[in-house]
Design an enzyme around this catalytic site. Structure first.
Site, short mmCIF file in Angstrom:
data_model
loop_
_atom_site.label_atom_id
_atom_site.label_comp_id
_atom_site.label_asym_id
_atom_site.label_seq_id
_atom_site.Cartn_x
_atom_site.Cartn_y
_atom_site.Cartn_z
N ASP A 67 -16.47 34.37 42.72
CA ASP A 67 -15.13 34.94 42.56
C ASP A 67 -15.23 36.46 42.44
OD1 ASP A 67 -12.61 35.71 41.43
OD2 ASP A 67 -12.35 33.64 40.74
N THR A 132 -1.72 45.24 53.64
CA THR A 132 -0.78 44.63 54.58
C THR A 132 0.47 45.49 54.75
OG1 THR A 132 0.77 42.77 54.78
CG2 THR A 132 -0.01 43.24 52.59
N ASP A 133 1.11 45.36 55.90
CA ASP A 133 2.37 46.10 56.09
C ASP A 133 3.48 45.57 55.18
OD1 ASP A 133 2.82 43.66 57.38
OD2 ASP A 133 3.54 44.52 59.26
N GLU A 134 3.26 44.35 54.59
CA GLU A 134 4.32 43.77 53.75
C GLU A 134 4.58 44.59 52.49
OE1 GLU A 134 4.43 39.59 53.18
OE2 GLU A 134 3.94 39.18 55.27
N TYR A 157 3.53 37.77 46.68
CA TYR A 157 2.33 38.13 47.45
C TYR A 157 2.30 39.63 47.72
CZ TYR A 157 -0.37 39.15 51.67
OH TYR A 157 -1.21 39.74 52.57
N LYS A 161 -0.27 42.66 46.46
CA LYS A 161 -1.04 43.53 47.37
C LYS A 161 -0.70 45.00 47.12
CE LYS A 161 -3.50 42.43 50.28
NZ LYS A 161 -4.96 42.13 50.28
N ASN A 186 1.02 41.36 61.28
CA ASN A 186 0.65 39.94 61.38
C ASN A 186 -0.45 39.68 62.41
OD1 ASN A 186 3.41 39.94 60.19
ND2 ASN A 186 3.08 37.74 60.24
N ASN A 256 10.70 35.19 65.59
CA ASN A 256 10.02 33.90 65.41
C ASN A 256 10.44 32.89 66.47
OD1 ASN A 256 8.72 34.98 63.21
ND2 ASN A 256 10.28 34.27 61.75
N ASP A 279 16.00 28.88 54.63
CA ASP A 279 15.21 30.10 54.75
C ASP A 279 14.24 30.26 53.57
OD1 ASP A 279 14.38 32.39 55.96
OD2 ASP A 279 16.29 33.47 55.78
N PRO A 281 13.01 32.26 50.52
CA PRO A 281 13.70 33.23 49.66
C PRO A 281 13.07 34.62 49.81
CG PRO A 281 12.94 31.31 48.39
CD PRO A 281 12.35 31.18 49.76
P1 NAD Z 1 -7.26 33.83 54.26
O1 NAD Z 1 -6.36 33.18 53.27
O2 NAD Z 1 -7.52 33.18 55.55
O3 NAD Z 1 -8.68 34.11 53.57
C1 NAD Z 1 -8.82 34.56 52.26
C2 NAD Z 1 -10.27 34.33 51.85
O4 NAD Z 1 -10.45 34.87 50.52
C3 NAD Z 1 -10.67 32.85 51.78
O5 NAD Z 1 -11.93 32.66 52.39
C4 NAD Z 1 -10.76 32.56 50.29
O6 NAD Z 1 -11.69 31.55 49.95
C5 NAD Z 1 -11.18 33.92 49.74
N1 NAD Z 1 -10.81 34.11 48.34
C6 NAD Z 1 -9.61 33.85 47.75
N2 NAD Z 1 -9.67 34.13 46.44
C7 NAD Z 1 -10.93 34.62 46.19
C8 NAD Z 1 -11.58 35.09 45.03
N3 NAD Z 1 -10.96 35.13 43.85
N4 NAD Z 1 -12.86 35.52 45.14
C9 NAD Z 1 -13.51 35.46 46.34
N5 NAD Z 1 -12.94 35.00 47.46
C10 NAD Z 1 -11.65 34.59 47.40
O7 NAD Z 1 -6.66 35.29 54.46
P2 NAD Z 1 -6.62 36.22 55.76
O8 NAD Z 1 -5.41 35.92 56.53
O9 NAD Z 1 -7.95 36.19 56.39
O10 NAD Z 1 -6.38 37.64 55.06
C11 NAD Z 1 -7.49 38.43 54.63
C12 NAD Z 1 -6.98 39.71 54.03
O11 NAD Z 1 -6.21 40.43 54.98
C13 NAD Z 1 -6.06 39.51 52.82
O12 NAD Z 1 -6.36 40.51 51.88
C14 NAD Z 1 -4.66 39.69 53.38
O13 NAD Z 1 -3.79 40.19 52.38
C15 NAD Z 1 -4.91 40.72 54.46
N6 NAD Z 1 -3.99 40.71 55.60
C16 NAD Z 1 -3.75 39.56 56.28
C17 NAD Z 1 -2.94 39.57 57.42
C18 NAD Z 1 -2.65 38.32 58.22
O14 NAD Z 1 -1.83 38.36 59.14
N7 NAD Z 1 -3.30 37.19 57.95
C19 NAD Z 1 -2.36 40.78 57.83
C20 NAD Z 1 -2.62 41.95 57.10
C21 NAD Z 1 -3.45 41.90 56.00
O1 DAU Z 2 2.51 41.20 57.89
C1 DAU Z 2 1.23 40.87 57.43
C2 DAU Z 2 1.29 39.55 56.69
O2 DAU Z 2 1.50 38.56 57.68
C3 DAU Z 2 0.04 39.26 55.87
O3 DAU Z 2 -0.06 40.20 54.84
C4 DAU Z 2 0.09 37.85 55.27
O4 DAU Z 2 -1.13 37.55 54.64
C5 DAU Z 2 0.33 36.86 56.40
O5 DAU Z 2 0.48 35.56 55.85
C6 DAU Z 2 1.58 37.23 57.20
O6 DAU Z 2 2.77 37.07 56.40
P1 DAU Z 2 4.11 36.43 57.02
O7 DAU Z 2 4.93 35.90 55.92
O8 DAU Z 2 4.75 37.37 57.96
O9 DAU Z 2 3.42 35.27 57.89
P2 DAU Z 2 3.81 33.74 58.11
O10 DAU Z 2 2.92 33.22 59.19
O11 DAU Z 2 3.89 32.96 56.85
O12 DAU Z 2 5.29 33.86 58.69
C7 DAU Z 2 5.57 34.59 59.87
C8 DAU Z 2 7.06 34.47 60.14
O13 DAU Z 2 7.37 33.12 60.47
C9 DAU Z 2 7.92 34.82 58.94
O14 DAU Z 2 9.11 35.46 59.37
C10 DAU Z 2 8.28 33.46 58.34
C11 DAU Z 2 8.32 32.55 59.55
N1 DAU Z 2 7.94 31.14 59.32
C12 DAU Z 2 6.74 30.91 58.74
C13 DAU Z 2 6.32 29.61 58.46
C14 DAU Z 2 5.00 29.34 57.79
C15 DAU Z 2 8.79 30.11 59.70
O15 DAU Z 2 9.88 30.33 60.25
N2 DAU Z 2 8.38 28.82 59.42
C16 DAU Z 2 7.21 28.53 58.81
O16 DAU Z 2 6.93 27.33 58.57
#
Ligand code: NAD
Ligand code: DAU
Length: 343
Positions: A67, A132-134, A157, A161, A186, A256, A279, A281
């Site tokens: 961890d 993240t851009d979020e 979330y 971040k 994303n 989407n 939706d 929230p």
């Molecule tokens: P993911 O959920 O696929 O992976 C997260 C990983 O972190 C997993 O392997 C999990 O086991 C590990 N983890 C969780 N808690 C932990 C802890 N306490 N100690 C050690 N390891 C731990 O996530 P992802 O989509 O690969 O995202 C990776 C990073 O990029 C995140 O920080 C996320 O905020 C950021 N990010 C994601 C996106 C996206 O679109 N997925 C976009 C922008 C930024």
């Molecule tokens: O923008 C970067 C972020 O993108 C990362 O920081 C996050 O880790 C990553 O999860 C992602 O966040 P989003 O909330 O944008 O991703 P998600 O795939 O959950 O959703 C993308 C869009 O689709 C969002 O507008 C919500 C919608 N959605 C998502 C799911 C899971 C649906 O309509 N139905 C669904 O079941």
């Protein structure tokens, strides 16, 4: 130039793609992967990378289960010659943060602070905080996020971040720890856990299950292929300026509904699979990233256009049914029933 890097969260989606990218691109780099293996962490994501890195004492890759919040473990790892940290480890799914926010604070905020503190004491030369851009919140119909856009997170979330970003910034301002923050839009591509929009809808459609589209389905995200994100992080790691923020984006705004139609067309499945549901929230309406700083300063350019990237991604899920069937089970399915059951 050789470098020994600690990658945290390297068994997740982006982390595993990054490890594969770096091992291939930099034959002299060594990587230690610290991952707690939560529901989202999966060592199957790294089998080919392990082979590529070799085994035994000459291996350039080592996995440690643990961890990021475990200060003693983190210090021990850093003391073994780590020069740079790339912190991917996080709880990453917005819906889960609405369902249960506590673990998001523990990992994303407290865990990041543990890493920053250890990095400071053990004089790590580079700390890349993957954000993240979020953190910027939601846009109206026009405009893009730039690095100076005020932080305005809307979900637990994104609030966790943004908190981590502020801590990272404070370790630079107060202690001069060489921190750089990246904020990406994303991602899509291989090995993404099928809770996120694109892999969830691909795998549901392949099983002829409904695709739960939130609200009116007109929320906009800016999509980037994960390999383009990894390329940008590698550039930031080697050439980014300490104390700076770099936006990373795909120049690819899509609703989407458009994403859903693309998936159904790729798979030859009917639109009747779409189910409009209640939706999310606090659902952010639109994200769009201005990443001109990254392009101009570090020479980043995208390799994937959306059509090719999506075609490759859909093909990957078609070819790797075993991988996603295994992870779409157990604890995840309990969350799925609870979350989507009453929508
Ligand atoms: P993911 O959920 O696929 O992976 C997260 C990983 O972190 C997993 O392997 C999990 O086991 C590990 N983890 C969780 N808690 C932990 C802890 N306490 N100690 C050690 N390891 C731990 O996530 P992802 O989509 O690969 O995202 C990776 C990073 O990029 C995140 O920080 C996320 O905020 C950021 N990010 C994601 C996106 C996206 O679109 N997925 C976009 C922008 C930024
Ligand atoms: O923008 C970067 C972020 O993108 C990362 O920081 C996050 O880790 C990553 O999860 C992602 O966040 P989003 O909330 O944008 O991703 P998600 O795939 O959950 O959703 C993308 C869009 O689709 C969002 O507008 C919500 C919608 N959605 C998502 C799911 C899971 C649906 O309509 N139905 C669904 O079941």
């Amino acid at each position: 130039m050789r470098m020994k890097i600690l990658v945290t969260g390297g068994a997740g989606f982006i982390g595993s793609n990054f490890i594969r990218y770096v091992l291939k691109k930099h034959p002299d780099y060594e990587i230690v992967n610290l991952d707690a293996l939560t529901y989202a962490g999966n060592l199957d994501n790294l089998r080919d990378a392990e082979e590529q890195a070799g085994s035994g004492p000459v291996s350039r890759y080592r996995f440690i289960k643990g961890d990021i919040g475990d200060a003693a473990l983190v210090s021990r790892i850093l003391a073994d010659g780590i020069e740079a940290i790339v912190n991917f480890a996080a709880e990453s799914h917005v819906d889960r943060s609405i369902d249960n926010a506590g673990v998001f604070i523990r990992t994303n905020v407290l865990g990041t602070q543990v890493l920053l503190e250890a990095a400071l004491r053990l004089r790590v030369q580079r700390f890349i905080q993957i954000s993240t851009d979020e953190v910027y919140g939601s846009l109206g119909a026009t405009g893009k996020f730039v690095e100076t856009t005020p932080l305005s997170p809307n979900s637990p979330y994104s609030a966790s971040k943004a908190s981590a970003d502020l801590l990272a910034r404070s370790y630079f301002e107060t202690f001069n720890l060489p921190v750089i923050i990246t904020r990406c839009s994303n991602n899509y591509g291989p090995f993404q856990f099928p809770e996120k929009l694109i892999p969830l809808f691909i795998t549901n459609a392949l099983s002829d299950q409904s695709l739960p589209l939130y609200g009116d389905g007109l929320n906009v995200r800016d999509w980037i292929h994960v390999e383009d994100h990894c390329c940008a992080i590698d550039l930031v790691l080697r050439h980014g300026r300490a104390g700076e923020v770099y936006n990373i984006g795909g120049n690819c705004e899509m609703t989407n509904r458009e994403i859903t139609r693309t998936i159904l067309q790729e798979l030859g499945k009917p639109e009747t699979l779409i189910r409009f549901v209640k939706d999310r929230p606090g659902h952010d309406r639109r994200y769009a990233i201005d990443c001109s700083k990254l392009c101009q300063e570090l020479g980043w350019a995208q390799k994937y256009d959306f059509k090719t990237g999506m075609h490759n991604t859909v093909t990957w899920y078609l070819d790797n049914r075993e991988w996603w069937a295994r992870v779409k089970s157990g604890e995840y399915m309990e969350f799925y029933k609870r979350w989507y059951g009453d929508r």
